[in-house]
Scaffold this active site. Structure first.
Site, PDB file in Angstrom:
ATOM      1  N   GLU A 398      17.804  -3.332   8.464  1.00 30.28           N
ATOM      2  CA  GLU A 398      18.055  -2.689   9.756  1.00 30.28           C
ATOM      3  C   GLU A 398      17.379  -3.481  10.874  1.00 30.28           C
ATOM      4  OE1 GLU A 398      18.996   1.826  10.394  1.00 30.28           O
ATOM      5  OE2 GLU A 398      16.854   1.564  10.684  1.00 30.28           O
ATOM      6  N   HIS A 427      17.770  -6.106 -18.203  1.00 31.02           N
ATOM      7  CA  HIS A 427      18.835  -5.625 -19.086  1.00 31.02           C
ATOM      8  C   HIS A 427      20.023  -5.151 -18.269  1.00 31.02           C
ATOM      9  CE1 HIS A 427      16.093  -5.920 -22.500  1.00 31.02           C
ATOM     10  NE2 HIS A 427      15.179  -5.599 -21.596  1.00 31.02           N
ATOM     11  N   LYS A 532      28.018   6.453  13.447  1.00 35.18           N
ATOM     12  CA  LYS A 532      27.727   7.829  13.874  1.00 35.18           C
ATOM     13  C   LYS A 532      28.816   8.323  14.809  1.00 35.18           C
ATOM     14  CE  LYS A 532      22.673   7.657  13.740  1.00 35.18           C
ATOM     15  NZ  LYS A 532      21.487   7.541  14.577  1.00 35.18           N
TER      16      LYS A 532
HETATM   17  O1  LIG Z   1      14.128   9.668  12.512  1.00 33.62           O
HETATM   18  P1  LIG Z   1      15.517   9.851  13.004  1.00 33.62           P
HETATM   19  O2  LIG Z   1      15.611   9.793  14.479  1.00 33.62           O
HETATM   20  O3  LIG Z   1      16.126  11.090  12.439  1.00 33.62           O
HETATM   21  O4  LIG Z   1      16.369   8.628  12.491  1.00 33.62           O
HETATM   22  C1  LIG Z   1      16.579   8.386  11.134  1.00 33.62           C
HETATM   23  C2  LIG Z   1      17.079   6.999  10.924  1.00 33.62           C
HETATM   24  O5  LIG Z   1      18.295   6.803  11.607  1.00 33.62           O
HETATM   25  C3  LIG Z   1      18.320   5.511  12.200  1.00 33.62           C
HETATM   26  O6  LIG Z   1      18.130   5.660  13.547  1.00 33.62           O
HETATM   27  C4  LIG Z   1      19.616   4.831  12.012  1.00 33.62           C
HETATM   28  O7  LIG Z   1      19.965   4.761  10.681  1.00 33.62           O
HETATM   29  C5  LIG Z   1      17.135   4.798  11.559  1.00 33.62           C
HETATM   30  O8  LIG Z   1      16.697   3.750  12.317  1.00 33.62           O
HETATM   31  C6  LIG Z   1      16.179   5.904  11.439  1.00 33.62           C
HETATM   32  O9  LIG Z   1      15.120   5.602  10.598  1.00 33.62           O
END
Ligand SMILES: O=P(O)(O)OC[C@H]1O[C@](O)(CO)[C@@H](O)[C@@H]1O
Length: 619
Positions: A398, A427, A532
């Site tokens: 990320e 394995h 998202k």
């Molecule tokens: O802590 P939050 O804001 O719920 O985000 C959870 C996760 O979602 C993200 O923003 C995107 O996957 C990550 O960087 C983060 O750790």
């Protein structure tokens, strides 16, 4: 009601998704026109070169956009031993060693990289002083302050860090000692933690729980880290009547992540169904004034702990996110912090050979041509470190997996991380690593201490179970190297809060340095937003589909619709495939939807609702 599920016992076959890897070896690793990186600190702009201009010409010559020629790996045992000894890094207090001798970088490469490292390390100094190192989001990057609050750029932040740590320790003590009790638990105290969070709000706590929780922790922890209803049900079912003595920690930096919100709503429903008062057992860890924070405040939850704007999710293990769950399991969090602080200290040095994070970054750069051309396979030979690879996967991917560099050039950077544990993986996929496609390097994690003292025994003369594990690691390392497969080995004396803190800090810093070498912002995640947003659009489309079906189903007689008709009436003919999937999903989940026809030929499907919702019709 749903009949479609019966018709479609399996989902329609899709064309396999082709993996269009856009990273090619022809992408220049150095961009001579993109060598400066401006940090801003408050109103003051602090110019920090990630790479000094004066060295750019040399570097450009050194890397003209073509993969650098690699000589064969050293095979002479005496020369290899010299290389091993020359490059071996040791951190005495942490009991940690780093062996980079099985990565084939040359002295010339190190010399060429030296100025870039100097610039990167200088930039890390600025970052630690509070520069805006995450320019897109206008944020400081302060996870290093969490383990040494004196580094924080001002007294206010320092105080916030210290107060939060004190509050975590006090709260954990009071929960463990039973001073704070759940209102209606037969046990009379909290016995379980249910942590709800995802990504950086889950992976660190999961890794640390697996690595460090004692066999009989004061509170056992389990996790909800997805919006999978069956997974959530499973966790709640496993808790059973212990729900009454479960402390629920909801973790979300933003406070608005849908998966986490859904997990919370599901858990709150379980509490209601069990006649329990969730607020008396709920704890929030989130940024002040986030949706979650406001909910927790208004509903009067048991406790709230802050997450700071300047700590990213994937680097939050040493914040309340990681510390509170760990403390509740009886893990010594001050030792974890001390381990991280020691590693931070060690990884500030500008002497490359003495800086284990810089050494890792050097190896990553060499092994992947600075463009992620090879994957990193993380293999801890210790069951308790099983989740290290998953934790590192987010931390590294990320952070480094970015489309654009800091100057807006399309670079499609990254470093793929996967792994599980040794010798188990020997394995599974080590066959391919040894002999198949050569697209990786390995990071072995070795733990010297097999068992607590006094527990070992020889299962055959002179040989313990742990000797086998040791032999498997060494054998695999040698066998891979003999076939020109490179590896790094990080060794720790024992898996302790201190060494785990040290490992977390080591990789956090390595990612930071490497990001500067490749000129990308390691602290944002713009790519996650696309998924998202698309998920939100699917749910919006589902609502439209339902409205259209409802209207047709309220007619007399009911009007079954083809998928084309549904798509037309939704004014989204181009979304017909998604509409098909939405209908198939709803039909499989008893959503009062009736679909007739054959799943294998979507054109034959006609769909209507089992009941007409008149209210929705006129809504
Ligand atoms: O802590 P939050 O804001 O719920 O985000 C959870 C996760 O979602 C993200 O923003 C995107 O996957 C990550 O960087 C983060 O750790």
């Amino acid at each position: 009601m749903a009949s479609f599920a019966g018709l479609c016992s399996s989902s329609p076959s899709l064309h396999p998704k082709h993996n269009h890897n856009q990273i090619t070896k022809l992408i220049p690793a150095f961009h001579k026109d993109s060598l400066s990186f401006a940090f801003q600190s408050g109103s003051k702009s602090v110019a920090v070169q990630s790479v000094a201009r004066e060295v750019s010409t040399d570097l450009t010559k050194a890397n003209d956009g073509l993969p650098k020629p690699k000589r064969g790996l050293e095979k002479d045992p005496h020369a290899l031993w010299r290389r091993y000894v020359d490059w071996l890094y040791q951190h005495k207090e942490l009991g940690l060693y780093l062996d980079v001798s099985r990565i084939g970088f040359t002295d010339e490469f190190v010399a060429e990289m030296e100025p870039r490292f100097q610039a990167a390390l200088k930039a890390m100094e600025e970052l630690e002083k509070g520069a805006i190192a995450n320019p897109d989001e206008g944020r400081m990057v302060g996870h290093y302050w969490l383990r040494n609050s004196k580094l924080a750029p001002n007294k206010f932040l320092q105080q916030q860090i210290e107060n939060t740590l004190d509050a975590i320790c006090k709260f954990a003590d009071e929960i463990i000692s039973g001073k704070i009790k759940p209102p209606s638990s037969p046990a009379g105290r909290f016995t379980q933690v249910l942590s709800v969070g995802i990504g950086g709000s889950a992976l660190g706590p999961q890794f640390v729980a697996e690595a460090l929780a004692p066999d009989n922790p004061p509170l056992k922890i389990r996790f909800i880290d997805n919006t999978d209803p069956a997974g959530i049900d499973h966790q709640i079912a496993q808790l059973g009547s212990e729900l009454a003595s479960t402390l629920v920690i909801v973790i979300s930096k933003s406070g608005g992540t849908p998966e986490t919100r859904n997990g919370l709503l599901e858990v709150q429903k379980a509490f209601r169904d069990a006649g329990l008062d969730f607020a008396k057992q709920g704890v929030a860890i989130t940024q002040e004034n986030s949706l979650l924070d406001n909910t927790a405040r208004i509903e009067g939850w048991l406790a709230r702990f802050p997450m700071f704007d300047w700590v990213g999710g994937r680097t939050s293990e040493m914040s309340a996110v990681g510390l509170l769950p760990a403390a509740l399991q009886g893990i010594n969090i001050r030792e974890m912090l001390a381990g991280a602080a020691l590693m931070d200290e060690a990884t500030r040095t500008r002497v490359l050979k003495d800086n284990p994070a810089a050494l890792l970054a050097l190896c990553w750069y060499w092994a992947t041509d600075g463009v992620g051309s090879k994957d990193m396979v993380v293999l801890p030979y210790k069951d308790s470190l099983l989740l290290l690879s998953r934790y590192l996967q987010q931390l590294v991917m990320e952070s480094l997996g970015k489309e654009f560099d800091l100057d807006g050039n399309r670079v499609n950077q990254g470093l793929t991380v996967y792994g599980n544990k040794g010798s188990t993986d020997q394995h599974a996929y080590i066959q391919q690593l040894r002999e198949g496609v050569h697209n990786f390097f390995v990071t072995f994690i070795e733990v010297l201490r097999d068992r607590p003292p006094g527990h070992d025994w020889e299962l055959e003369p002179g040989v313990t179970c742990g000797d086998y594990l040791f032999g498997m690691l060494q054998g695999t390392r040698s066998a891979l190297y003999a076939n020109d497969r490179e590896s790094i080995t990080a060794t720790v004396q024992e898996v302790t809060p201190r060494s785990v803190g040290g490992l977390v800090a080591l990789y956090e810093r390595a990612v930071g340095i490497y990001a500067l070498l490749i000129n990308i912002n390691a602290y944002h995640q713009p790519g996650v937003e696309a998924g998202k947003k698309a998920a939100g659009e699917v749910l919006a489309l589902q609502k439209r589909v339902l409205a259209v079906l409802n209207e047709a189903s309220c007619k007399e007689p009911v009007e079954p619709l083809t998928l084309e008709e549904v798509a037309e009436r939704c004014h989204t003919p181009e979304e017909i495939e998604m509409i098909y999937k939405i209908i198939a999903h709803m039909a499989a989940n008893d959503r009062a939807l009736i679909a007739e026809g054959s799943c294998g030929s979507p054109r034959s499907i006609k769909v209507f609702l089992g009941e007409c919702n008149v209210d929705q019709l006129y809504a």
